[in-house]
Structures are given as structure tokens and as C-alpha cells.
Design a protein around this motif. Structure first.
Motif, PDB file in Angstrom:
ATOM      1  N   PRO A  56       0.803  -1.224   0.000  1.00  0.00           N
ATOM      2  CA  PRO A  56       0.000   0.000   0.000  1.00  0.00           C
ATOM      3  C   PRO A  56       0.836   1.274   0.000  1.00  0.00           C
ATOM      4  O   PRO A  56       0.405   2.303  -0.532  1.00  0.00           O
ATOM      5  CB  PRO A  56      -0.817  -0.119   1.295  1.00  0.00           C
ATOM      6  CG  PRO A  56      -0.888  -1.580   1.570  1.00  0.00           C
ATOM      7  CD  PRO A  56       0.419  -2.136   1.090  1.00  0.00           C
ATOM      8  N   GLU A  57       2.044   1.201   0.571  1.00  0.00           N
ATOM      9  CA  GLU A  57       2.899   2.387   0.653  1.00  0.00           C
ATOM     10  C   GLU A  57       3.629   2.688  -0.655  1.00  0.00           C
ATOM     11  O   GLU A  57       4.135   3.788  -0.856  1.00  0.00           O
ATOM     12  CB  GLU A  57       3.930   2.209   1.769  1.00  0.00           C
ATOM     13  CG  GLU A  57       3.334   2.016   3.163  1.00  0.00           C
ATOM     14  CD  GLU A  57       2.819   0.613   3.389  1.00  0.00           C
ATOM     15  OE1 GLU A  57       1.977   0.439   4.304  1.00  0.00           O
ATOM     16  OE2 GLU A  57       3.221  -0.310   2.647  1.00  0.00           O
ATOM     17  N   ALA A  58       3.684   1.708  -1.551  1.00  0.00           N
ATOM     18  CA  ALA A  58       4.443   1.878  -2.790  1.00  0.00           C
ATOM     19  C   ALA A  58       3.739   2.856  -3.718  1.00  0.00           C
ATOM     20  O   ALA A  58       2.512   2.847  -3.854  1.00  0.00           O
ATOM     21  CB  ALA A  58       4.623   0.535  -3.483  1.00  0.00           C
ATOM     22  N   SER A  59       4.516   3.677  -4.379  1.00  0.00           N
ATOM     23  CA  SER A  59       3.972   4.632  -5.333  1.00  0.00           C
ATOM     24  C   SER A  59       3.680   3.944  -6.657  1.00  0.00           C
ATOM     25  O   SER A  59       4.389   3.028  -7.077  1.00  0.00           O
ATOM     26  CB  SER A  59       4.965   5.776  -5.551  1.00  0.00           C
ATOM     27  OG  SER A  59       4.600   6.555  -6.677  1.00  0.00           O
ATOM     28  N   ASP A  60       2.618   4.391  -7.320  1.00  0.00           N
ATOM     29  CA  ASP A  60       2.288   3.841  -8.634  1.00  0.00           C
ATOM     30  C   ASP A  60       3.338   4.198  -9.682  1.00  0.00           C
ATOM     31  O   ASP A  60       3.370   3.599 -10.759  1.00  0.00           O
ATOM     32  CB  ASP A  60       0.923   4.352  -9.088  1.00  0.00           C
ATOM     33  CG  ASP A  60      -0.209   3.766  -8.258  1.00  0.00           C
ATOM     34  OD1 ASP A  60      -0.043   2.670  -7.705  1.00  0.00           O
ATOM     35  OD2 ASP A  60      -1.272   4.420  -8.166  1.00  0.00           O
TER      36      ASP A  60
ATOM     37  N   PHE B  16     -13.793  -2.978  -3.873  1.00  0.00           N
ATOM     38  CA  PHE B  16     -13.029  -2.464  -2.746  1.00  0.00           C
ATOM     39  C   PHE B  16     -11.581  -2.219  -3.116  1.00  0.00           C
ATOM     40  O   PHE B  16     -11.102  -2.619  -4.173  1.00  0.00           O
ATOM     41  CB  PHE B  16     -13.152  -3.418  -1.561  1.00  0.00           C
ATOM     42  CG  PHE B  16     -14.587  -3.700  -1.196  1.00  0.00           C
ATOM     43  CD1 PHE B  16     -15.458  -2.655  -0.940  1.00  0.00           C
ATOM     44  CD2 PHE B  16     -15.065  -4.994  -1.153  1.00  0.00           C
ATOM     45  CE1 PHE B  16     -16.788  -2.891  -0.627  1.00  0.00           C
ATOM     46  CE2 PHE B  16     -16.392  -5.249  -0.846  1.00  0.00           C
ATOM     47  CZ  PHE B  16     -17.257  -4.192  -0.581  1.00  0.00           C
ATOM     48  N   GLY B  17     -10.865  -1.550  -2.220  1.00  0.00           N
ATOM     49  CA  GLY B  17      -9.502  -1.133  -2.488  1.00  0.00           C
ATOM     50  C   GLY B  17      -8.474  -2.217  -2.239  1.00  0.00           C
ATOM     51  O   GLY B  17      -8.792  -3.369  -1.911  1.00  0.00           O
ATOM     52  N   ALA B  18      -7.207  -1.809  -2.351  1.00  0.00           N
ATOM     53  CA  ALA B  18      -6.097  -2.750  -2.286  1.00  0.00           C
ATOM     54  C   ALA B  18      -6.017  -3.469  -0.942  1.00  0.00           C
ATOM     55  O   ALA B  18      -5.777  -4.679  -0.887  1.00  0.00           O
ATOM     56  CB  ALA B  18      -4.791  -2.021  -2.576  1.00  0.00           C
ATOM     57  N   ARG B  19      -6.198  -2.740   0.150  1.00  0.00           N
ATOM     58  CA  ARG B  19      -6.077  -3.380   1.473  1.00  0.00           C
ATOM     59  C   ARG B  19      -7.177  -4.416   1.678  1.00  0.00           C
ATOM     60  O   ARG B  19      -6.935  -5.507   2.214  1.00  0.00           O
ATOM     61  CB  ARG B  19      -6.138  -2.314   2.567  1.00  0.00           C
ATOM     62  CG  ARG B  19      -4.935  -1.373   2.579  1.00  0.00           C
ATOM     63  CD  ARG B  19      -5.070  -0.334   3.685  1.00  0.00           C
ATOM     64  NE  ARG B  19      -4.044   0.669   3.624  1.00  0.00           N
ATOM     65  CZ  ARG B  19      -2.830   0.560   4.165  1.00  0.00           C
ATOM     66  NH1 ARG B  19      -2.523  -0.541   4.826  1.00  0.00           N
ATOM     67  NH2 ARG B  19      -1.948   1.533   4.059  1.00  0.00           N
TER      68      ARG B  19
END
Length: 223
Positions: A63-67, A182-185
Motif C-alpha cells: 500500500p505504501e508503494a507509489s504507482d 473495494f480497495g487494495a487493502r
């Protein structure tokens, strides 16, 4: 889409997989994911996979990684999918379908000469993924269908209820999880659920929270 190859034992699976990082994407055992492949490195990955074991590891960036990162950090758990459909588009793209086989733990990313990433993976934690229908009798189908009805009604959506009623619990839970908005998490939580019953409970809980949030937003907008 049915696969011509059925994996019965973990030792039938390779210990090194090509990796396809894709945020907010969820592939589950026996689920199907259509993909539009156009980046050169992933075109090469598909071609190499077809020439070998036809398995690709779908995994999310953290989740912390930038696209914008070229090689983002990856989460711990992904899912191996077998290439079960392949078509050329005439403009350099491939349209493929991955059919989920089993989840894996990312053990070690390798230094590879290929343009795509590769990693050593471990399937042992998810051996039961190879058993179709494992744990589906423990799913609270009634709660799942009720939540689905509430979600469809709140979003003014229709569904093929005849097909839903005929679907076995495993196919129903996994299809709903994969199609969920839903989102990534949330998608990662659904992937890492220890069993089908837990995945269904997570899906119901996340959907109910989304419905409650939507009702709260609607209420506040009227005041």
C-alpha cells in the motif's frame, strides 16, 4: 474457464514464478481474471510462460508503494494463475485469462535477466487451495446473499439470481470477492483469509461497512 491441467500436489507447482504486480487486483483459486497485456515486459512474460509452465504470480504492490515506482515493494502473499486463454489483438496486445491455482508466499525475489520480475515462492501454507470446495459447507450463505442483496439495492444494480442460487459456495464467495469494488487493502485481506468461511465473513463485513458509510454520507448530504 476450465483448465486442461489439474494440480493435485504442491510438488507439481514450480518454486519460481514470473511476477505480475497489479494493485487492487484479486485472483483466487479457480477464479478467472481477464487481462489486457500491452507493456513490453509483460508481453515477454506471457510469451515465456506459454513456453514453460504457463503459470504467473499475480501480486499487489505494498500500500505504501507509489504507482510511479518501476519496481515497487510487494506484499507477502499472491496467487499463481495458469494461462487458460490467449488471443492476439493485431495491434501488439495480448488478451489472456488467468485461472487461479493456489496462493503463495513470496520467499525471495531473484535477480533475473528477464525484463519482468521473478521470485522464489512457497505454496506450503496454502496446500488446501488445491482442493476444490474445501470448507464451503462452513460458509454462512444466507448472510452472504443478504448482504449482496442490500449492496445491489443500494447501488441500483441487477444480478443473475438464478445463476447465483445455482453457484456452489466456493465459486460464489470467490467470484464476489474478485468482483468487489473495494480497495487494495480489502482485496489483500480477502486473499489472505485463512479459509473460505473467513473470506465470506470478511466480504460481508467490508460490504456492510461500505453500505453504512454510504448511508452516512447520504444522511449528511441531506442536512
Amino acid at each position: 474457464m476450465a483448465s486442461n491441467v489439474i494440480y493435485h500436489k504442491l510438488d507439481e507447482l514450480p518454486d519460481v514464478l514470473p511476477l505480475f504486480p497489479l494493485r487492487a487486483a484479486l485472483l483466487l483459486p479457480r477464479g478467472e481474471m481477464p487481462l489486457n497485456i500491452f507493456e513490453p515486459r509483460y508481453l515477454a512474460m506471457v510469451e515465456d510462460s506459454i513456453r514453460s509452465h504457463r503459470l504467473i504470480g499475480l501480486i499487489q504492490p505494498t500500500p505504501e508503494a507509489s504507482d510511479d515506482e518501476e519496481r515497487p515493494a510487494l506484499v507477502r502473499v499472491g496467487c499463481a494463475g495458469r494461462l487458460t486463454a490467449f488471443a492476439e489483438t493485431g495491434d501488439g496486445r495480448y488478451l489472456v485469462t488467468l485461472t487461479g491455482v493456489a496462493r503463495f508466499e513470496l520467499a525471495e525475489e531473484l535477480t533475473a535477466a528477464t525484463p519482468y520480475r521473478q521470485a522464489r515462492v512457497a505454496f506450503e501454507e496454502f496446500a488446501l487451495d488445491l482442493a476444490p470446495g474445501e470448507g464451503q459447507d462452513d460458509v454462512d450463505r444466507e448472510a452472504l446473499l443478504k448482504t449482496l442483496k442490500d449492496y445491489l439495492a443500494a447501488n441500483d444494480l441487477e444480478a443473475d439470481w438464478d445463476g447465483i442460487r445455482r453457484a456452489p459456495n466456493e465459486a460464489l464467495v470467490n467470484a464476489l470477492a474478485m468482483m468487489s469494488p473495494f480497495g487494495a487493502r480489502e482485496k489483500q485481506a480477502l486473499l489472505e483469509a485463512p479459509d473460505l468461511k473467513s473470506r465470506a465473513e470478511i466480504l460481508v463485513a467490508v460490504t456492510e461497512m461500505e453500505l453504512a458509510r454510504a448511508r452516512g454520507d447520504a444522511s449528511s448530504s441531506l442536512q
